[in-house]
Design a protein around this motif. Structure first.
Motif, PDB file in Angstrom:
ATOM      1  N   GLU A 156      60.679  26.841  52.545  1.00  0.00           N
ATOM      2  CA  GLU A 156      61.168  27.869  51.635  1.00  0.00           C
ATOM      3  C   GLU A 156      60.146  28.198  50.535  1.00  0.00           C
ATOM      4  O   GLU A 156      59.935  29.357  50.187  1.00  0.00           O
ATOM      5  CB  GLU A 156      62.501  27.396  51.026  1.00  0.00           C
ATOM      6  CG  GLU A 156      63.179  28.393  50.115  1.00  0.00           C
ATOM      7  CD  GLU A 156      63.656  29.667  50.818  1.00  0.00           C
ATOM      8  OE1 GLU A 156      63.921  29.635  52.037  1.00  0.00           O
ATOM      9  OE2 GLU A 156      63.736  30.706  50.135  1.00  0.00           O
ATOM     10  N   ARG A 160      58.051  31.742  49.949  1.00  0.00           N
ATOM     11  CA  ARG A 160      58.070  32.558  48.716  1.00  0.00           C
ATOM     12  C   ARG A 160      56.643  32.906  48.282  1.00  0.00           C
ATOM     13  O   ARG A 160      56.372  34.039  47.867  1.00  0.00           O
ATOM     14  CB  ARG A 160      58.799  31.804  47.597  1.00  0.00           C
ATOM     15  CG  ARG A 160      60.277  31.699  47.886  1.00  0.00           C
ATOM     16  CD  ARG A 160      61.009  30.958  46.800  1.00  0.00           C
ATOM     17  NE  ARG A 160      62.360  30.658  47.242  1.00  0.00           N
ATOM     18  CZ  ARG A 160      63.263  30.038  46.522  1.00  0.00           C
ATOM     19  NH1 ARG A 160      62.982  29.650  45.289  1.00  0.00           N
ATOM     20  NH2 ARG A 160      64.464  29.798  47.007  1.00  0.00           N
ATOM     21  N   ARG A 174      59.584  40.174  41.680  1.00  0.00           N
ATOM     22  CA  ARG A 174      60.882  39.628  42.096  1.00  0.00           C
ATOM     23  C   ARG A 174      61.214  40.021  43.534  1.00  0.00           C
ATOM     24  O   ARG A 174      60.791  41.068  44.017  1.00  0.00           O
ATOM     25  CB  ARG A 174      61.990  40.157  41.166  1.00  0.00           C
ATOM     26  CG  ARG A 174      61.857  39.639  39.723  1.00  0.00           C
ATOM     27  CD  ARG A 174      63.009  40.096  38.849  1.00  0.00           C
ATOM     28  NE  ARG A 174      64.322  40.001  39.499  1.00  0.00           N
ATOM     29  CZ  ARG A 174      64.976  38.863  39.712  1.00  0.00           C
ATOM     30  NH1 ARG A 174      64.453  37.727  39.318  1.00  0.00           N
ATOM     31  NH2 ARG A 174      66.152  38.880  40.301  1.00  0.00           N
ATOM     32  N   GLY A 178      67.236  40.754  44.742  1.00  0.00           N
ATOM     33  CA  GLY A 178      67.527  39.711  43.760  1.00  0.00           C
ATOM     34  C   GLY A 178      67.474  38.295  44.301  1.00  0.00           C
ATOM     35  O   GLY A 178      67.319  37.354  43.533  1.00  0.00           O
ATOM     36  N   ASP A 179      67.609  38.093  45.614  1.00  0.00           N
ATOM     37  CA  ASP A 179      67.586  36.738  46.179  1.00  0.00           C
ATOM     38  C   ASP A 179      66.436  36.576  47.160  1.00  0.00           C
ATOM     39  O   ASP A 179      66.066  37.516  47.856  1.00  0.00           O
ATOM     40  CB  ASP A 179      68.902  36.442  46.926  1.00  0.00           C
ATOM     41  CG  ASP A 179      70.060  36.289  45.965  1.00  0.00           C
ATOM     42  OD1 ASP A 179      69.875  35.648  44.914  1.00  0.00           O
ATOM     43  OD2 ASP A 179      71.137  36.848  46.267  1.00  0.00           O
ATOM     44  N   TRP A 180      65.929  35.333  47.254  1.00  0.00           N
ATOM     45  CA  TRP A 180      64.845  35.065  48.209  1.00  0.00           C
ATOM     46  C   TRP A 180      65.388  34.901  49.626  1.00  0.00           C
ATOM     47  O   TRP A 180      64.688  35.101  50.600  1.00  0.00           O
ATOM     48  CB  TRP A 180      64.113  33.772  47.824  1.00  0.00           C
ATOM     49  CG  TRP A 180      63.261  33.885  46.597  1.00  0.00           C
ATOM     50  CD1 TRP A 180      63.540  33.403  45.360  1.00  0.00           C
ATOM     51  CD2 TRP A 180      61.968  34.499  46.498  1.00  0.00           C
ATOM     52  NE1 TRP A 180      62.504  33.680  44.494  1.00  0.00           N
ATOM     53  CE2 TRP A 180      61.529  34.352  45.174  1.00  0.00           C
ATOM     54  CE3 TRP A 180      61.129  35.161  47.403  1.00  0.00           C
ATOM     55  CZ2 TRP A 180      60.292  34.832  44.721  1.00  0.00           C
ATOM     56  CZ3 TRP A 180      59.901  35.641  46.966  1.00  0.00           C
ATOM     57  CH2 TRP A 180      59.495  35.484  45.636  1.00  0.00           C
ATOM     58  N   ASN A 181      66.650  34.513  49.712  1.00  0.00           N
ATOM     59  CA  ASN A 181      67.162  34.028  50.993  1.00  0.00           C
ATOM     60  C   ASN A 181      68.626  34.438  51.142  1.00  0.00           C
ATOM     61  O   ASN A 181      69.422  34.192  50.238  1.00  0.00           O
ATOM     62  CB  ASN A 181      67.026  32.492  50.948  1.00  0.00           C
ATOM     63  CG  ASN A 181      67.434  31.815  52.225  1.00  0.00           C
ATOM     64  OD1 ASN A 181      68.430  32.184  52.837  1.00  0.00           O
ATOM     65  ND2 ASN A 181      66.681  30.822  52.609  1.00  0.00           N
ATOM     66  N   TYR A 182      68.953  35.053  52.295  1.00  0.00           N
ATOM     67  CA  TYR A 182      70.335  35.512  52.512  1.00  0.00           C
ATOM     68  C   TYR A 182      70.997  34.743  53.649  1.00  0.00           C
ATOM     69  O   TYR A 182      71.908  35.239  54.305  1.00  0.00           O
ATOM     70  CB  TYR A 182      70.337  37.023  52.809  1.00  0.00           C
ATOM     71  CG  TYR A 182      69.916  37.826  51.607  1.00  0.00           C
ATOM     72  CD1 TYR A 182      70.874  38.342  50.732  1.00  0.00           C
ATOM     73  CD2 TYR A 182      68.577  38.014  51.313  1.00  0.00           C
ATOM     74  CE1 TYR A 182      70.489  39.049  49.604  1.00  0.00           C
ATOM     75  CE2 TYR A 182      68.181  38.723  50.182  1.00  0.00           C
ATOM     76  CZ  TYR A 182      69.149  39.237  49.337  1.00  0.00           C
ATOM     77  OH  TYR A 182      68.778  39.924  48.215  1.00  0.00           O
ATOM     78  N   ASP A 183      70.535  33.521  53.867  1.00  0.00           N
ATOM     79  CA  ASP A 183      71.006  32.745  55.011  1.00  0.00           C
ATOM     80  C   ASP A 183      72.513  32.502  55.004  1.00  0.00           C
ATOM     81  O   ASP A 183      73.137  32.419  56.059  1.00  0.00           O
ATOM     82  CB  ASP A 183      70.299  31.391  55.054  1.00  0.00           C
ATOM     83  CG  ASP A 183      69.562  31.234  56.368  1.00  0.00           C
ATOM     84  OD1 ASP A 183      69.509  32.226  57.119  1.00  0.00           O
ATOM     85  OD2 ASP A 183      69.046  30.136  56.630  1.00  0.00           O
ATOM     86  N   ASN A 302      70.189  41.316  54.579  1.00  0.00           N
ATOM     87  CA  ASN A 302      70.331  39.968  55.156  1.00  0.00           C
ATOM     88  C   ASN A 302      69.657  39.892  56.522  1.00  0.00           C
ATOM     89  O   ASN A 302      69.083  38.857  56.887  1.00  0.00           O
ATOM     90  CB  ASN A 302      71.799  39.540  55.241  1.00  0.00           C
ATOM     91  CG  ASN A 302      72.585  40.310  56.287  1.00  0.00           C
ATOM     92  OD1 ASN A 302      72.559  41.541  56.289  1.00  0.00           O
ATOM     93  ND2 ASN A 302      73.267  39.608  57.169  1.00  0.00           N
ATOM     94  N   GLU A 305      65.536  40.368  55.749  1.00  0.00           N
ATOM     95  CA  GLU A 305      64.956  39.176  55.109  1.00  0.00           C
ATOM     96  C   GLU A 305      64.984  37.998  56.094  1.00  0.00           C
ATOM     97  O   GLU A 305      64.004  37.261  56.226  1.00  0.00           O
ATOM     98  CB  GLU A 305      65.729  38.853  53.820  1.00  0.00           C
ATOM     99  CG  GLU A 305      65.150  37.735  52.976  1.00  0.00           C
ATOM    100  CD  GLU A 305      65.409  36.346  53.508  1.00  0.00           C
ATOM    101  OE1 GLU A 305      64.452  35.544  53.544  1.00  0.00           O
ATOM    102  OE2 GLU A 305      66.546  36.038  53.908  1.00  0.00           O
ATOM    103  N   ARG A 309      61.622  36.241  57.366  1.00  0.00           N
ATOM    104  CA  ARG A 309      61.418  34.806  57.060  1.00  0.00           C
ATOM    105  C   ARG A 309      60.969  34.025  58.299  1.00  0.00           C
ATOM    106  O   ARG A 309      60.179  33.092  58.211  1.00  0.00           O
ATOM    107  CB  ARG A 309      62.695  34.196  56.478  1.00  0.00           C
ATOM    108  CG  ARG A 309      62.580  32.716  56.201  1.00  0.00           C
ATOM    109  CD  ARG A 309      63.517  32.243  55.088  1.00  0.00           C
ATOM    110  NE  ARG A 309      64.688  33.070  54.975  1.00  0.00           N
ATOM    111  CZ  ARG A 309      65.848  32.829  55.600  1.00  0.00           C
ATOM    112  NH1 ARG A 309      65.973  31.770  56.350  1.00  0.00           N
ATOM    113  NH2 ARG A 309      66.879  33.639  55.440  1.00  0.00           N
TER     114      ARG A 309
END
Ligand SMILES: Cc1cc2nc3c(=O)[nH]c(=O)nc-3n(C[C@H](O)[C@H](O)[C@H](O)COP(=O)(O)OP(=O)(O)OC[C@H]3O[C@@H](n4cnc5c(N)ncnc54)[C@H](O)[C@@H]3O)c2cc1C
Ligand code: SF4
Length: 524
Positions: A156, A160, A174, A178-183, A302, A305, A309
C-alpha cells in the motif's frame, strides 16, 4: 571479419515491444536483431501449451513487423537444423555469423536468464550491454531504495508513492475522490442472474495455427489444452483487448473483483496480463486508459482505483520484491512445508468442486483470476502444507502469463506465506466459508461447507476439507503464527475449545491428507 560498429540486438521472448530499450538506438543499416526460439525456454518448467504458443506466435509476428519496418532480423526457428536448444548456444552461433562489435540486450524477467547473460561476454569475447527494462514504472533500483531500511514492505505505501511519482489518479498532492483505496467497496458476491460480458478473444491466424501444430508435435505431453486459445499475439490485438475491457468490464471490475462463479473463469477481469508481460501493451497505457474512463464518467472510482492498484501497485511491487530478494527468495520455506503437490493439481480429478473448477479452467484457458489462484489453489496448498517449491513450479507452469518475476512472489509471499511475512501481514488461510461467500461452488459440491467435522451429518455429505484443514493449519503452525496480532481471534477460538477437540481436528486433517498421499503413490 568483425564489424566493430554493428550491434547485435537480442530480443527475448517477453520483450516483443517496439519501445524496448534494446531497440532505442537501432541503426537499420548496420544492426541485426536476434530472436531465438529454443527448446530450453519451453521445458525448464513444462509450460502450459498455450503459454508456449503465445510466446512463439508473438515472437513470429513481432519479427515480421520489424522486417516490415526495414529491420534486419536473424530469427532462429525452433526446428532450424543446428538449433542448439539454448539461448547461449544460439547467441554464440549468431556472433560467429555476424561478428558484431557489441551485443545489446534488455534485462530479462528471470534470474535464471540473468545468470546466462552474465556469461555471454566472456564466452563470445564481445562487449555485452545490459539495459534497464524501462517498460515498468519503477526501476529495480527505485524499489530497492524504497525498501531499504523499512521493516515491513507493505504494498500500500509503495503504491501511494507510485501514484504521487507518476501523477496517476491524483488531484494535486491528494488522491482523487479523497481516498487512496476503495477496497472495502470491492468484495461483492456476484448476483445469481448477472449477465456476464464475454471478453473479446482472438481466433488463431495462420502463424498461430502453425505454432499450435508445432507445439502439439514438440510439447504435446505438457499440461493444458489448445482448443480455446484466444490470446492477443500482436500489439493491434492487445489494443483491441484493452478497449474491450475498458468499455465492457472495467465499470464492474471493482465490485466483483473477488467473486467466483462455476464455469465462468473470466467474469469482469481484464485478461491483459499475458499481453502486458510480453510487452504487447505497456502498463502506462493501460493505467492511462483506465484513468481516462474515470475522468469521462465511464467507470466509477472504486473500479478504476482497484484496477490501477493491481498494475501500478501490485505488479510493480512484486517485481521489486523478486529482484531485491533473489536468488535466496526461491528457497524460502518459513512454515517448513514438505508435502508433495497432490496429483489432482495436474488432472483436476478431485471431488472438491472449487478445486476441480479452477484447475479444469486453468487447463482449458491457461488462466484463472487472482482470487481463484490465491484463495482456491493457493489456499489449499497452504493449508495442506505443500512444499513451496512444488507449488511455485506449478504456478510457473500452468498460466499463459507466468514469468518468475511476477509468479514467484505471488506464490511464495502471498499464497503460501513461505517468506514469513515479508509481503503479507498474515497468511491468506481461509476455511470453506470464504469460498462459499465469494462463489457458487459449494451448493453442488460433494462436501458440505457448513459441516465443521467429518462425523456424518443430516445431509449425508462429509465436512468440507477446507474447514478442518484450516484449523489444523493454525494448530500445527501455532509456534510460528500465534504471536501475529491479526490471528489473535482464531487462536482465541482454539483456546476456548473443549478438551479433545484439537486432537480430533488434527486426526481428521491427517486422515484426509493421507488420501492425497496415497493417490500420489497410485499414480507414480
Ligand atoms: C499464486 C499466484 C500466482 C500468480 N502468478 C502470476 C503470474 O505468473 N503472472 C502474472 O502476471 N500474474 C500472476 N498473479 C497475479 C494475478 O493473479 C494475475 O496477474 C491476474 O490474475 C491476471 O489476470 P487479469 O489480467 O485478468 O488480471 P486483472 O484482475 O484484470 O488485473 C489487472 C492486471 O493487474 C496485474 N495484477 C493483478 N494482480 C496482480 C498481482 N498480484 N501481482 C502482479 N500483477 C498483478 C496484472 O498485470 C493484471 O493483468 C499470480 C497471483 C497468485 C495469487
Ligand atoms: S464445500 Fe468446500 S470443497 Fe466443496 S466447493 Fe465449497 S469450499 Fe470447495
Amino acid at each position: 571479419m568483425s564489424n566493430p560498429k554493428s550491434v547485435l540486438r537480442v530480443i527475448l521472448g517477453d520483450q516483443v515491444a517496439f519501445d524496448v530499450a534494446t531497440l532505442a538506438d537501432l541503426d537499420r543499416e548496420r544492426d541485426v536483431v536476434l530472436m531465438m526460439e529454443v527448446e530450453e525456454e519451453g521445458t525448464y518448467v513444462r509450460h502450459h501449451k498455450q503459454k508456449i504458443v503465445l510466446v512463439l506466435s508473438a515472437m513470429r509476428h513481432f519479427a515480421q513487423a520489424l522486417r516490415e519496418r526495414g529491420v534486419t532480423v536473424d530469427y532462429i526457428d525452433l526446428e532450424d537444423p543446428g538449433n542448439t536448444g539454448g539461448l547461449t548456444g544460439e547467441l554464440q552461433r549468431a556472433v560467429e555469423r555476424h561478428r558484431p562489435g557489441r551485443i545489446v540486450v534488455t534485462e530479462p524477467g528471470e534470474w535464471r536468464v540473468r545468470v546466462l547473460i552474465e556469461g555471454w561476454e566472456s564466452l563470445t569475447r564481445t562487449t555485452v550491454e545490459v539495459r534497464a527494462d524501462d517498460r515498468f514504472f519503477a526501476t529495480r533500483d527505485r524499489f530497492a531504495a524504497w525498501a531499504r531500511g523499512r521493516r515491513g514492505w507493505r504494498m500500500e505505501y509503495f503504491y501511494r508513492d507510485m501514484r504521487r511519482e507518476h501523477d496517476i489518479l491524483m488531484d494535486g498532492g491528494r488522491p482523487v475522490g479523497g481516498d487512496w483505496n476503495y477496497d472495502a467497496a470491492n468484495r461483492k458476491r456476484l448476483p445469481g442472474r448477472a449477465t456476464l460480458p464475454a471478453p473479446r478473444r482472438f481466433a488463431p491466424d495462420a502463424t498461430t495455427r502453425a505454432v499450435m501444430a508445432l507445439v502439439e508435435r514438440r510439447f504435446g505431453s505438457h499440461f493444458g489444452e489448445l482448443e480455446e486459445f484466444g490470446w492477443p499475439v500482436t500489439r493491434a490485438d492487445a489494443l483491441h483487448a484493452l478497449e474491450d475491457f475498458i468499455t465492457h468490464r472495467l465499470p464492474d471490475f471493482g465490485d466483483y473483483q473477488d467473486a467466483m462463479k462455476a464455469d465462468q473463469p473470466f467474469l469482469y477481469h481484464s485478461l491483459l496480463s499475458p499481453a502486458l508481460n510480453l510487452g504487447l501493451i505497456s502498463p502506462r497505457e493501460v493505467c492511462r486508459a483506465a484513468e481516462a474512463a474515470w475522468a469521462s464518467g465511464a467507470a466509477p472510482i472504486n473500479a478504476v482505483e482497484g484496477f490501477i492498484r493491481q498494475i501500478l501497485g501490485w505488479r510493480e511491487y512484486v517485481r521489486g520484491v523478486y529482484w531485491t530478494l533473489m536468488p535466496g527468495y526461491a528457497q524460502c520455506n518459513s512454515l517448513q512445508a514438505t508435502r508433495a503437490l497432490p496429483d489432482f493439481y495436474w488432472t483436476g480429478d478431485t471431488d472438491m468442486r472449487c478445486l476441480h473448477q479452477v484447475i479444469r479452467g486453468t487447463a482449458r484457458h491457461a488462466y484463472s483470476h487472482h482470487i481463484q489462484r490465491l484463495m482456491v489453489t493457493g489456499n489449499f496448498a497452504l493449508l495442506a502444507g505443500v512444499a513451496p517449491r512444488d507449488i511455485e513450479r506449478w504456478y510457473l507452469a500452468v498460466y499463459a502469463d507466468a514469468y518468475e518475476w511476477v509468479e514467484m512472489p505471488n506464490t511464495l509471499g502471498m499464497a503460501v506465506f513461505a517468506d514469513g511475512g515479508r509481503m503479507a501481514s498474515k497468511p491468506y488461510a481461509a476455511s470453506g466459508a470464504y469460498i462459499n461467500r465469494m462463489s457458487d461452488f459449494c451448493p453442488d459440491c460433494s462436501y458440505d461447507v457448513n459441516r465443521k467435522t467429518d462425523r456424518e451429518g443430516k445431509t449425508g455429505r462429509k465436512a468440507c476439507p477446507f474447514n478442518y484443514l484450516y484449523w489444523a493449519f493454525l494448530i500445527r503452525n501455532r509456534h510460528t503464527l500465534s504471536g501475529n496480532p491479526r490471528l489473535a481471534m482464531p487462536y482465541r477460538t482454539i483456546a476456548s475449545w473443549p478438551s479433545g477437540r484439537e486432537a480430533a481436528v488434527l486426526a481428521e486433517a491427517d486422515a484426509f491428507l493421507a488420501t492425497l498421499d496415497s493417490k500420489l503413490e497410485d499414480t507414480a
